[in-house]
Design a protein around this motif. Structure first.
Motif, short mmCIF file in Angstrom:
data_model
loop_
_atom_site.label_atom_id
_atom_site.label_comp_id
_atom_site.label_asym_id
_atom_site.label_seq_id
_atom_site.Cartn_x
_atom_site.Cartn_y
_atom_site.Cartn_z
N ASN A 36 0.81 -1.21 0.00
CA ASN A 36 0.00 0.00 0.00
C ASN A 36 0.84 1.27 0.00
O ASN A 36 1.91 1.31 0.60
N VAL A 37 0.30 2.27 -0.68
CA VAL A 37 0.83 3.64 -0.59
C VAL A 37 -0.30 4.48 -0.02
O VAL A 37 -1.39 4.53 -0.58
N THR A 42 -2.77 12.43 -5.88
CA THR A 42 -1.99 11.80 -6.95
C THR A 42 -0.56 12.32 -6.96
O THR A 42 0.39 11.54 -7.13
N ALA A 43 -0.38 13.61 -6.77
CA ALA A 43 0.96 14.20 -6.75
C ALA A 43 1.80 13.61 -5.62
O ALA A 43 2.98 13.29 -5.81
N GLU A 44 1.19 13.45 -4.44
CA GLU A 44 1.91 12.86 -3.31
C GLU A 44 2.28 11.41 -3.62
O GLU A 44 3.38 10.95 -3.28
N LEU A 50 8.41 7.72 -6.61
CA LEU A 50 9.76 8.09 -7.07
C LEU A 50 10.79 7.91 -5.97
O LEU A 50 11.88 7.37 -6.21
N ILE A 51 10.46 8.34 -4.75
CA ILE A 51 11.41 8.20 -3.64
C ILE A 51 11.61 6.73 -3.29
O ILE A 51 12.75 6.27 -3.11
N PRO A 104 4.67 6.94 3.24
CA PRO A 104 3.51 6.06 3.40
C PRO A 104 3.52 4.87 2.43
O PRO A 104 2.64 4.71 1.59
N PHE A 105 4.54 4.04 2.54
CA PHE A 105 4.67 2.82 1.74
C PHE A 105 4.80 1.65 2.70
O PHE A 105 5.70 1.64 3.54
N ALA A 106 3.89 0.68 2.59
CA ALA A 106 3.89 -0.42 3.56
C ALA A 106 3.61 -1.75 2.87
O ALA A 106 2.88 -1.81 1.87
#
Length: 137
Positions: A36-37, A42-44, A50-51, A104-106
């Motif tokens: 999940n992100v 959408t921009a976030e 990318l990060i 916020p990547f899990a």
């Protein structure tokens, strides 16, 4: 400041690799439950992809060769299938680093990471077929 042609190719190659990783991670998030992100806009989300794509590239560039060298016998004994487990663990490490950086990547465990790593590998391979290598002189 003007960079030499070889340095410019290197920078472009890194940017392409980050973009490929970002697209591959997007595909994994889209296809696999448990990855999940949590960004709102959408921009976030694009920035997070990318990060995290850059983090994933660094993890693969630094840790994967070490693991392959140390675990060479396991790669031979399993006919390379251990690479699926290694890729899943590297994806989990990427999620851990992203979490440490408050991104916020899990990933919700090994199996989503396992299937996500397969998606990332396939998408990266497919994109690699159509994109330039970037290391041509």
């Amino acid at each position: 400041m003007h960079l030499p042609a070889r340095a410019t190719i290197g920078v472009v190659s890194i940017i392409i690799r980050i973009l490929v990783n970002a697209v591959a991670l997007w595909a994994a998030v889209y296809l696999i439950d448990g990855i999940n992100v949590g960004a709102a806009t959408t921009a976030e989300k694009v920035v997070v992809y990318l990060i995290v794509g850059a983090i994933f590239g660094l993890v693969n560039a630094v840790i994967k060769p070490i693991v392959k060298t140390v675990g060479c016998a396991f790669y031979v004994l399993t006919l390379g299938l251990i690479a699926l487990v290694v890729n899943a663990l590297l994806l989990m490490l990427t999620a851990w680093v992203a979490s440490a950086l408050d991104l916020p990547f899990a990933i919700d465990g090994f199996w989503p990471a396992f299937w996500g790593a397969i998606v990332v590998a396939v998408v990266s391979w497919l994109l690699g077929l159509v994109l330039p290598e970037g290391d041509e002189s």
